[in-house]
Design a protein around this motif. Structure first.
Motif, mmCIF file in Angstrom:
data_model
loop_
_atom_site.group_PDB
_atom_site.id
_atom_site.type_symbol
_atom_site.label_atom_id
_atom_site.label_comp_id
_atom_site.label_asym_id
_atom_site.label_seq_id
_atom_site.Cartn_x
_atom_site.Cartn_y
_atom_site.Cartn_z
ATOM 1 N N ILE B 16 0.863 -1.176 0.000
ATOM 2 C CA ILE B 16 0.000 0.000 0.000
ATOM 3 C C ILE B 16 0.903 1.230 0.000
ATOM 4 C CG2 ILE B 16 -1.847 1.228 1.219
ATOM 5 C CD1 ILE B 16 -2.338 -1.526 2.726
ATOM 6 N N PHE B 17 0.882 1.965 -1.108
ATOM 7 C CA PHE B 17 1.731 3.144 -1.277
ATOM 8 C C PHE B 17 0.823 4.371 -1.269
ATOM 9 C CE2 PHE B 17 3.743 6.308 -4.115
ATOM 10 C CZ PHE B 17 4.985 6.432 -3.506
ATOM 11 N N THR B 18 0.897 5.154 -0.202
ATOM 12 C CA THR B 18 0.059 6.346 -0.046
ATOM 13 C C THR B 18 0.949 7.577 -0.136
ATOM 14 O OG1 THR B 18 -1.305 5.062 1.484
ATOM 15 C CG2 THR B 18 -1.722 7.435 1.367
ATOM 16 N N SER B 19 0.570 8.538 -0.978
ATOM 17 C CA SER B 19 1.490 9.648 -1.246
ATOM 18 C C SER B 19 0.769 10.977 -1.365
ATOM 19 C CB SER B 19 2.257 9.379 -2.542
ATOM 20 O OG SER B 19 1.371 9.336 -3.642
ATOM 21 N N GLN B 20 1.528 12.034 -1.124
ATOM 22 C CA GLN B 20 1.096 13.401 -1.397
ATOM 23 C C GLN B 20 2.072 13.977 -2.408
ATOM 24 O OE1 GLN B 20 1.072 14.633 2.792
ATOM 25 N NE2 GLN B 20 -1.140 14.811 2.685
ATOM 26 N N ARG B 21 1.541 14.485 -3.497
ATOM 27 C CA ARG B 21 2.356 15.023 -4.573
ATOM 28 C C ARG B 21 2.752 16.465 -4.315
ATOM 29 N NH1 ARG B 21 4.153 15.436 -8.454
ATOM 30 N NH2 ARG B 21 2.956 15.413 -10.350
ATOM 31 N N THR B 22 3.895 16.851 -4.875
ATOM 32 C CA THR B 22 4.219 18.262 -5.016
ATOM 33 C C THR B 22 3.404 18.822 -6.189
ATOM 34 O OG1 THR B 22 6.065 17.551 -6.386
ATOM 35 C CG2 THR B 22 6.553 18.032 -4.078
ATOM 36 N N LYS B 23 3.452 20.129 -6.405
ATOM 37 C CA LYS B 23 2.688 20.719 -7.499
ATOM 38 C C LYS B 23 3.398 20.507 -8.834
ATOM 39 C CE LYS B 23 0.424 24.365 -4.782
ATOM 40 N NZ LYS B 23 -0.814 23.568 -4.602
ATOM 41 N N GLY B 24 2.594 20.437 -9.920
ATOM 42 C CA GLY B 24 3.151 20.327 -11.256
ATOM 43 C C GLY B 24 3.451 18.890 -11.629
ATOM 44 N N ASP B 25 3.490 18.622 -12.931
ATOM 45 C CA ASP B 25 3.717 17.240 -13.372
ATOM 46 C C ASP B 25 5.194 16.876 -13.330
ATOM 47 O OD1 ASP B 25 2.592 14.733 -14.664
ATOM 48 O OD2 ASP B 25 4.201 15.286 -16.044
ATOM 49 N N GLU B 26 6.051 17.676 -13.971
ATOM 50 C CA GLU B 26 7.509 17.478 -13.907
ATOM 51 C C GLU B 26 7.934 16.070 -14.334
ATOM 52 O OE1 GLU B 26 9.540 19.944 -13.297
ATOM 53 O OE2 GLU B 26 8.221 21.459 -12.391
ATOM 54 N N GLY B 27 7.179 15.510 -15.284
ATOM 55 C CA GLY B 27 7.531 14.174 -15.785
ATOM 56 C C GLY B 27 6.932 13.035 -14.991
ATOM 57 N N TYR B 28 6.162 13.384 -13.960
ATOM 58 C CA TYR B 28 5.587 12.349 -13.090
ATOM 59 C C TYR B 28 4.662 11.405 -13.843
ATOM 60 C CZ TYR B 28 2.433 10.214 -9.730
ATOM 61 O OH TYR B 28 1.680 9.316 -9.032
ATOM 62 N N GLY B 29 3.768 11.955 -14.653
ATOM 63 C CA GLY B 29 2.744 11.135 -15.313
ATOM 64 C C GLY B 29 3.345 10.043 -16.185
ATOM 65 N N ASN B 30 4.319 10.428 -16.999
ATOM 66 C CA ASN B 30 4.957 9.433 -17.874
ATOM 67 C C ASN B 30 5.657 8.342 -17.071
ATOM 68 O OD1 ASN B 30 4.125 10.695 -20.198
ATOM 69 N ND2 ASN B 30 6.064 11.803 -20.517
ATOM 70 N N ASP B 54 -6.907 13.891 -2.926
ATOM 71 C CA ASP B 54 -5.985 14.638 -2.059
ATOM 72 C C ASP B 54 -4.717 13.839 -1.787
ATOM 73 O OD1 ASP B 54 -7.725 16.829 -1.788
ATOM 74 O OD2 ASP B 54 -8.877 15.735 -0.304
ATOM 75 N N VAL B 55 -4.904 12.566 -1.564
ATOM 76 C CA VAL B 55 -3.754 11.655 -1.529
ATOM 77 C C VAL B 55 -3.876 10.694 -2.702
ATOM 78 C CG1 VAL B 55 -3.458 11.759 0.983
ATOM 79 C CG2 VAL B 55 -4.890 9.950 -0.016
ATOM 80 N N GLY B 56 -2.764 10.104 -3.080
ATOM 81 C CA GLY B 56 -2.764 9.018 -4.047
ATOM 82 C C GLY B 56 -2.597 7.711 -3.296
ATOM 83 N N ILE B 87 11.682 15.215 -6.458
ATOM 84 C CA ILE B 87 10.814 16.103 -7.234
ATOM 85 C C ILE B 87 9.321 15.923 -6.936
ATOM 86 C CG2 ILE B 87 10.114 16.797 -9.569
ATOM 87 C CD1 ILE B 87 12.839 15.686 -10.562
ATOM 88 N N TRP B 88 8.820 14.685 -7.030
ATOM 89 C CA TRP B 88 7.379 14.472 -7.179
ATOM 90 C C TRP B 88 6.588 14.378 -5.894
ATOM 91 C CZ3 TRP B 88 9.409 10.173 -10.705
ATOM 92 C CH2 TRP B 88 9.763 10.699 -11.957
ATOM 93 N N TYR B 89 7.212 13.877 -4.837
ATOM 94 C CA TYR B 89 6.448 13.621 -3.614
ATOM 95 C C TYR B 89 6.819 14.574 -2.492
ATOM 96 C CZ TYR B 89 5.137 9.282 -5.911
ATOM 97 O OH TYR B 89 4.655 8.370 -6.800
ATOM 98 N N ALA B 90 5.779 15.091 -1.830
ATOM 99 C CA ALA B 90 5.981 15.824 -0.582
ATOM 100 C C ALA B 90 6.165 14.853 0.573
ATOM 101 C CB ALA B 90 4.784 16.744 -0.328
ATOM 102 N N ALA B 91 5.471 13.724 0.488
ATOM 103 C CA ALA B 91 5.548 12.708 1.539
ATOM 104 C C ALA B 91 4.928 11.423 1.016
ATOM 105 C CB ALA B 91 4.799 13.153 2.793
ATOM 106 N N TYR B 92 5.380 10.303 1.526
ATOM 107 C CA TYR B 92 4.692 9.038 1.246
ATOM 108 C C TYR B 92 4.905 8.051 2.375
ATOM 109 C CZ TYR B 92 9.224 7.329 -0.744
ATOM 110 O OH TYR B 92 10.522 6.978 -0.960
ATOM 111 N N LYS B 93 4.060 7.048 2.382
ATOM 112 C CA LYS B 93 4.167 5.967 3.350
ATOM 113 C C LYS B 93 3.937 4.660 2.606
ATOM 114 C CE LYS B 93 2.540 4.714 8.008
ATOM 115 N NZ LYS B 93 3.526 5.287 8.950
ATOM 116 N N VAL B 94 4.748 3.672 2.917
ATOM 117 C CA VAL B 94 4.646 2.350 2.293
ATOM 118 C C VAL B 94 4.316 1.339 3.384
ATOM 119 C CG1 VAL B 94 5.876 0.555 1.005
ATOM 120 C CG2 VAL B 94 6.350 2.983 0.543
ATOM 121 N N ARG B 95 3.291 0.541 3.128
ATOM 122 C CA ARG B 95 2.926 -0.529 4.068
ATOM 123 C C ARG B 95 2.935 -1.863 3.320
ATOM 124 N NH1 ARG B 95 -0.676 3.852 5.239
ATOM 125 N NH2 ARG B 95 -0.644 4.498 7.432
#
Lengths: 109, 109
Positions: B16-30, B54-56, B87-95
């Protein structure tokens, strides 16, 4: 529900609820909010994370299997589950999983 | 990635990967799309579900812990993890969790 859940150190349990909605709200939004409030009042509740695009994923975290079972049988929740099958969901899958390990970034001190 | 994952009977594992993104795509989508493709080619991969508001939340399913460890160390994935932190994540948690039980609605025959 809009943040990364601040769960304690493992082990604990996760209920992964993945769903596909039918079209239209039909009271879903209000009940979804109410169920998050009600879950948070249950014994053994540790937190929840939720997002929806093509599928909805709601992961709730619990201290033990007994708490999960009690929440599944909670009266108002049972009524919502019935409406879920009758109206709101085209399909869903529930997975009950024991969290064995977790880590954060940035690392929590 | 836009459906409920058709996983086998338990036991199996969930990441389970829960994340908060930074703003902008910056190549994240690809890169996100590429990582889903690459994960699906790994030994022990069983499926993935993903949604972001709000979270992914991305839940990937695996046959065993060895497969999860190998995926975490995969070279192109390691590079993506580095960019994620830079670049892409402000924070994440992996379970990492062992799925002990699951059920579907409508019930799968």
């Amino acid at each position: 529900m809009n943040e990364i859940a601040n769960t304690p150190s493992p082990p604990y349990y996760a209920v992964i609820f993945t769903s596909q909605r039918t079209k239209g709200d039909e009271g879903y939004g209000n009940t979804a909010v109410r169920m998050l409030e009600l879950a948070a009042q249950q014994h053994g509740y540790l937190g929840v994370e939720s997002a929806r695009e093509d599928v909805g994923i709601t992961v709730s975290y619990w201290a033990d299997l007994e708490s999960i079972k009690a929440w599944k049988q909670e009266m108002e929740h049972l009524a919502a589950q019935k409406q879920g099958q009758d109206i709101w969901y085209a399909a869903y899958k529930v997975r009950i999983a024991k969290v064995e390990r977790d880590y954060d970034w940035p690392a929590q001190t």
